[in-house]
Design an enzyme around this catalytic site. Sequence first.
Site, short mmCIF file in Angstrom:
data_model
loop_
_atom_site.label_atom_id
_atom_site.label_comp_id
_atom_site.label_asym_id
_atom_site.label_seq_id
_atom_site.Cartn_x
_atom_site.Cartn_y
_atom_site.Cartn_z
N GLU A 1 16.37 2.52 -3.22
CA GLU A 1 15.50 2.98 -2.12
C GLU A 1 15.20 4.48 -2.29
OE1 GLU A 1 14.01 0.87 -0.21
OE2 GLU A 1 15.18 -0.75 -1.10
N TRP B 1 12.43 4.46 -4.49
CA TRP B 1 11.09 4.27 -3.88
C TRP B 1 10.56 5.62 -3.38
CZ3 TRP B 1 7.47 0.61 -3.96
CH2 TRP B 1 7.83 -0.67 -4.36
N TRP C 1 -13.22 -2.85 8.48
CA TRP C 1 -12.18 -2.67 9.50
C TRP C 1 -12.76 -2.80 10.91
CZ3 TRP C 1 -7.65 -2.98 7.43
CH2 TRP C 1 -7.41 -2.46 6.16
N ASN D 1 13.24 0.14 8.72
CA ASN D 1 12.27 -0.17 7.66
C ASN D 1 11.65 -1.56 7.78
OD1 ASN D 1 10.94 0.28 5.04
ND2 ASN D 1 12.30 -1.38 4.38
N TRP E 1 -5.69 0.95 7.99
CA TRP E 1 -4.31 1.43 7.80
C TRP E 1 -4.20 2.93 8.07
CZ3 TRP E 1 -3.62 5.22 4.15
CH2 TRP E 1 -4.56 5.33 3.12
N TRP F 1 2.12 2.74 3.86
CA TRP F 1 0.99 2.11 4.56
C TRP F 1 0.08 1.41 3.57
CZ3 TRP F 1 -0.05 0.72 9.42
CH2 TRP F 1 0.78 1.23 10.41
#
Length: 464
Positions: free
Chosen positions: A285, A288, A316, A351, A369, A392
């Site tokens: 993690e 990431w 959108w 998360n 987003w 996102w």
Amino acid sequence: MPTLLWLRTDLRTQNNPALNWAIAQNQPILAVYIAEDTERPRGGASNWWLHHSLQSLSQTIPLHFAAGKATEILPRLVQEYKIQNICWNRRYTASGIATDTHLKSHFKSQGLHIETFKANLLHEPWDIKTQSGTDFKVFTPFWRACLAQLTTGVTPGHGWAEASHYAGFGAPSLSPGLPSATKSTFINNPSSLALNHLNLLPKKNWSQNWPTLWHPGEAGAHHRLHDFLQTGLKGYAEGRNNPAQPHFSKLSPHLQWGEISPQQIWQATQASNAPENDKAKFLSEIGWREFSHHLLYHFPALASQNFKANFNAFPWATNPAHLRAWQRGLTGYPLVDAGMRELWQTGFIHNRVRMVVASFLIKHLQIDWRQGEAWFWDTLVDACPANNAASWQWVAGSGADAAPYFRIFNPIMQGQKFDPTGEYTRKWLPELAKLPQEYLFCPWQAPTLVLHAAGVTLGEIYPH
Ligand code: FAD
């Protein structure tokens, strides 16, 4: 001749290469923090954190506070104090890099000595390349390449030697302080602004109870890490998806402000006696986080443009009422609402629940987003230009190595699977606390008698 140390997202005394370098010059140090005018202002929750983090650091290091443009403030200070040496730790946003590059060449042209360091990542984004020399766009091979460098010790660079003391003791130091200099080495500058004059604290009462939840600053970061290593790391690989369990570190805001370094976390994790699969999952993690910074560095418009351009024509929806319901935790989908209320009340979301609420905004409400990213930017204490934008885009499907666009998190099944006792959802939605588990994530399916017994009237105390 004093040394100027410019602190930014590295608000710590230990394992801080720029600070160590400044101390090694054996000259008085002017330590500066500038609340910079930037293209994208920090959000309210970040400002709250920053205020308290600066307050905490200034108890160890006298800090010179200023507000405005670094390109105007630093040259003034250099002149005023006849500075000869300047140092800072690097940052990775496009606007930060542009400012730093400009200042570096300006000061160099004046004959000053500038040193910059890696302090907040395990690897500089430009150091990790595919075998063919290109940038990574997929996480797994990226992290494999990082691990190969870390385990062979090829380019760990600054920060490792000092962080390695964690490996010896197995537990982090809980009372960080200056490595070797005394306070008298630092210049107490009378022309500094008072911290309060940086106007970082939100005007609303929004964050009133946060001091009971969070402890910004280096000591708070080390206590968090220590607690997590004691009670959360064992079982992390399995338990990290359950928001009611203690298997997540909550280190993200501390990392965002550099109150602790990833090297320190790495060493302390390696030295712990938790199972290897839990350690590897937790460190991935941190991987990431590295990957998000890698993406941000190579694609600076990450927060405003689709990484995959074929998403640019996406139609959108514009629906302020839906957006507002999502922001306030009033969508009528309990797991989504629980997450959004946790965010508003604490500045944080687990998360797994972040993924669910983001998927709901993008895929159920079909809202861009970027609207969600902006709300998180304002309300998360850990708002990070790399992690927020990359995550996102990951949920939207428009990002690098993203979830496919057609994958939709089912907010009912996610609740049943990851909050199996309902503890998390009931905590943030007390109005649904008495609903039986069977209907907790889909109250509209509950028979009238069941709703009545639980004191729930849909459309009144909770949305349809
Ligand atoms: P842990 O599980 O303890 O993980 C340890 C550390 O690894 C974290 O502190 C964080 O630095 C890093 N990390 C963990 N998961 C991720 C991830 N998926 N991507 C990148 N780094 C990760 N994280 C932020 O730090 N700032 C943000 O603004 C942010 N916005 C997000 C928005 C969305 C829509 C989603 C789905 C995720 C976002 N994340 C963000 C990533 C992740 O949710 C948080 O880092 C994590 O929940 C923080 O909790 P923790 O410290 O307990 O994590």
